[in-house]
Design an enzyme around this catalytic site. Structure first.
Site, mmCIF file in Angstrom:
data_model
loop_
_atom_site.group_PDB
_atom_site.id
_atom_site.type_symbol
_atom_site.label_atom_id
_atom_site.label_comp_id
_atom_site.label_asym_id
_atom_site.label_seq_id
_atom_site.Cartn_x
_atom_site.Cartn_y
_atom_site.Cartn_z
ATOM 1 N N THR A 205 0.812 -1.213 0.000
ATOM 2 C CA THR A 205 0.000 0.000 0.000
ATOM 3 C C THR A 205 0.850 1.270 0.000
ATOM 4 O O THR A 205 1.985 1.251 0.502
ATOM 5 C CB THR A 205 -0.902 -0.005 1.255
ATOM 6 O OG1 THR A 205 -1.525 1.266 1.390
ATOM 7 C CG2 THR A 205 -0.103 -0.273 2.530
ATOM 8 N N ASP A 206 0.263 2.363 -0.477
ATOM 9 C CA ASP A 206 0.963 3.655 -0.409
ATOM 10 C C ASP A 206 1.045 4.185 1.027
ATOM 11 O O ASP A 206 1.803 5.104 1.304
ATOM 12 C CB ASP A 206 0.279 4.686 -1.317
ATOM 13 C CG ASP A 206 -1.186 4.942 -0.995
ATOM 14 O OD1 ASP A 206 -1.741 4.288 -0.082
ATOM 15 O OD2 ASP A 206 -1.797 5.806 -1.661
ATOM 16 N N GLU A 207 0.260 3.582 1.936
ATOM 17 C CA GLU A 207 0.230 4.102 3.312
ATOM 18 C C GLU A 207 1.564 3.919 4.040
ATOM 19 O O GLU A 207 1.817 4.557 5.055
ATOM 20 C CB GLU A 207 -0.905 3.451 4.111
ATOM 21 C CG GLU A 207 -2.244 3.700 3.457
ATOM 22 C CD GLU A 207 -3.445 3.441 4.351
ATOM 23 O OE1 GLU A 207 -3.290 3.357 5.569
ATOM 24 O OE2 GLU A 207 -4.545 3.342 3.794
ATOM 25 N N TYR B 124 -1.881 -0.469 10.936
ATOM 26 C CA TYR B 124 -2.000 -1.152 9.632
ATOM 27 C C TYR B 124 -0.781 -0.851 8.764
ATOM 28 O O TYR B 124 -0.121 -1.764 8.250
ATOM 29 C CB TYR B 124 -3.285 -0.722 8.913
ATOM 30 C CG TYR B 124 -3.302 -1.059 7.435
ATOM 31 C CD1 TYR B 124 -3.410 -2.383 7.014
ATOM 32 C CD2 TYR B 124 -3.189 -0.066 6.457
ATOM 33 C CE1 TYR B 124 -3.413 -2.709 5.651
ATOM 34 C CE2 TYR B 124 -3.187 -0.374 5.101
ATOM 35 C CZ TYR B 124 -3.296 -1.696 4.706
ATOM 36 O OH TYR B 124 -3.285 -2.012 3.367
ATOM 37 N N LYS C 32 2.239 -3.285 7.289
ATOM 38 C CA LYS C 32 2.522 -3.467 5.863
ATOM 39 C C LYS C 32 3.972 -3.041 5.567
ATOM 40 O O LYS C 32 4.670 -3.686 4.776
ATOM 41 C CB LYS C 32 1.547 -2.654 5.003
ATOM 42 C CG LYS C 32 0.112 -3.152 5.005
ATOM 43 C CD LYS C 32 -0.092 -4.534 4.416
ATOM 44 C CE LYS C 32 0.105 -4.595 2.925
ATOM 45 N NZ LYS C 32 -0.283 -5.944 2.374
#
Ligand code: NAD
Ligand code: TDX
Length: 350
Positions: free
Chosen positions: A131-133, A156, A160
């Site tokens: 993810t870009d997060e 989260y 990741k």
């Protein structure tokens, strides 16, 4: 010659089901094994149209179950892994971070070890979907590139980021063929209604309040899920080992603007008076540590592998809304049972 075996983890989830369908339909030369434990977010109904295909198989395994994962890898030759299984909802990670460490970190390492010990790495690779997060949050300007330092803010995104680091470390240490992609927010059919768009569609349909966090000014970059699945297919076959590719829609929306657009379209589709659905908008307590803005620079993927988004947002958004309106049984089923308790605990006192 026997088919190459590719495991797709998390294939019963939102993005995973689109990836499985794409691989099963486009690659009859591959045998696709959907490995999923079917948490609240996993639903085999999402794959009804391919479940009888001769090159498709489902196995119910928890990726943290080392014995079961090893048994699958030793039952036949595994050539590739496309890893999507994860706990994926930021709000749940804030209330229950341990589940995220277990599945996203420990589960990824269990898969990496099985791949390292047993896979035929000469004819496939380990592809980690992320993810870009992991890059943290942006201010008003700029975009995330593959060189942006990791700076995760939620449990989260920390889980990741950790799993991304393990994948990179296994590539450096054991020289295994691996690739990672980091994608922006996806929208489309079969998304569990804990995420913004299907949750709002469900609430508008049922005349329930639309809970917008904070002032609704946070910004997300939305990508049509089929375009993500196509990017994954492109990168799996053509990406370079050890590389990361950013995937994004070049399609930034303030949450409140997106919700207003959704309300307008839903008014039309449901035959309601103009402005009717927007009356349901309710500003609620902000998400803790809420990242302000995500935006992806996907030029590496576009320039090196020739991928670009194919669907204009207006078109994809309209199709998405139609899908939920036409699949009320799907929505009713996934919002029965435990969903009511989840909703109560997440929103009642907000
Ligand atoms: P999802 O929550 O809809 O689906 C996750 C799937 O993983 C479910 O089928 C679930 O049953 C399965 N799963 C969970 N824990 C498992 C375990 N321990 N063992 C086996 N299976 C397990 O998620 P999604 O939105 O489809 O996201 C898929 C992947 O893409 C995730 O890795 C996520 O981090 C990443 N991603 C998602 C988005 C997005 O916008 N949704 C954007 C970028 C990246
Ligand atoms: O009820 C809500 N109200 C609200 O204002 C919900 C569920 C969300 N929001 C806001 C929070 C975010 O700013 O909407 C935005 C989008 O929220 P989510 O749909 O929960 O997505 P996000 O937190 O941005 O994370 C998503 O994109 C990256 C996915 O859930 C992740 O799995 C993915 O990695």
């Amino acid at each position: 010659m026997s088919k190459k075996n590719i495991i797709i983890t998390g294939g019963a989830g939102f993005i995973g089901s689109h990836v499985v369908r794409r691989f099963v339909q486009n690659h009859p030369d591959l045998h696709i094994i959907n490995l999923d434990v079917l948490t609240y977010a996993g639903n085999l109904e999402n794959l009804k149209d391919v479940e009888k295909a001769p090159n498709y198989e489902f196995v119910r395994i928890d990726i943290t179950d080392k014995t079961a994962v090893e048994a699958l890898f030793t039952s036949r030759t595994i050539h590739g892994v496309i890893h999507l299984a994860a706990e994926s909802h930021v709000d749940r990670s804030i209330t229950n971070p341990i589940d995220f460490v277990m599945t996203n970190v420990v589960g990824t390492v269990v898969l990496l070890n099985a791949y390292k010990a047993h896979a035929d790495t000469s004819a496939g690779r380990f592809y980690h979907v992320s993810t870009d997060e992991v890059y943290g949050t942006l201010g008003d300007d700029g975009k995330f590139t593959e060189e942006t330092p990791y700076d995760p803010n939620s449990p989260y995104s920390a889980s990741k980021a950790s799993s991304d680091h393990f994948v990179r470390a296994y590539h450096e240490t054991y020289k295994l063929p691996m690739v990672i992609s980091n994608c922006s927010n996806n929208y489309g059919s079969h998304q569990f209604p804990e995420k913004l768009i299907p949750l709002m569609i469900h609430n508008i349909t049922n005349n329930k309040p639309l809970p917008v966090y904070g002032k609704g000014e946070n910004i997300r970059d939305w990508l049509w899920v089929e375009d993500h699945a196509r990017a994954i297919e492109t990168i799996y076959f053509n990406g370079k080992d050890g590389e990361t590719y950013n995937i994004g829609g070049n399609n930034e929306w303030k949450n409140i603007d997106l919700v207003h657009k959704l309300c307008e379209i839903m008014d039309r589709k449901l035959g309601r008076a103009e402005g009717e659905s927007a009356k349901l908008i309710t500003y609620v307590t902000d998400r803790k540590g809420h990242d302000f803005r995500y935006a992806i620079d996907a030029s590496k993927l576009e320039n090196e592998l020739g991928w670009s988004p194919s669907v204009a947002f207006d078109q994809g958004f309209d199709k998405t809304i139609d899908w939920y309106l036409e699949n009320t049984e799907w929505l009713d089923r996934v919002t029965s049972g435990a969903y009511a308790d989840y909703y109560q605990s997440m929103y009642a006192a907000r």
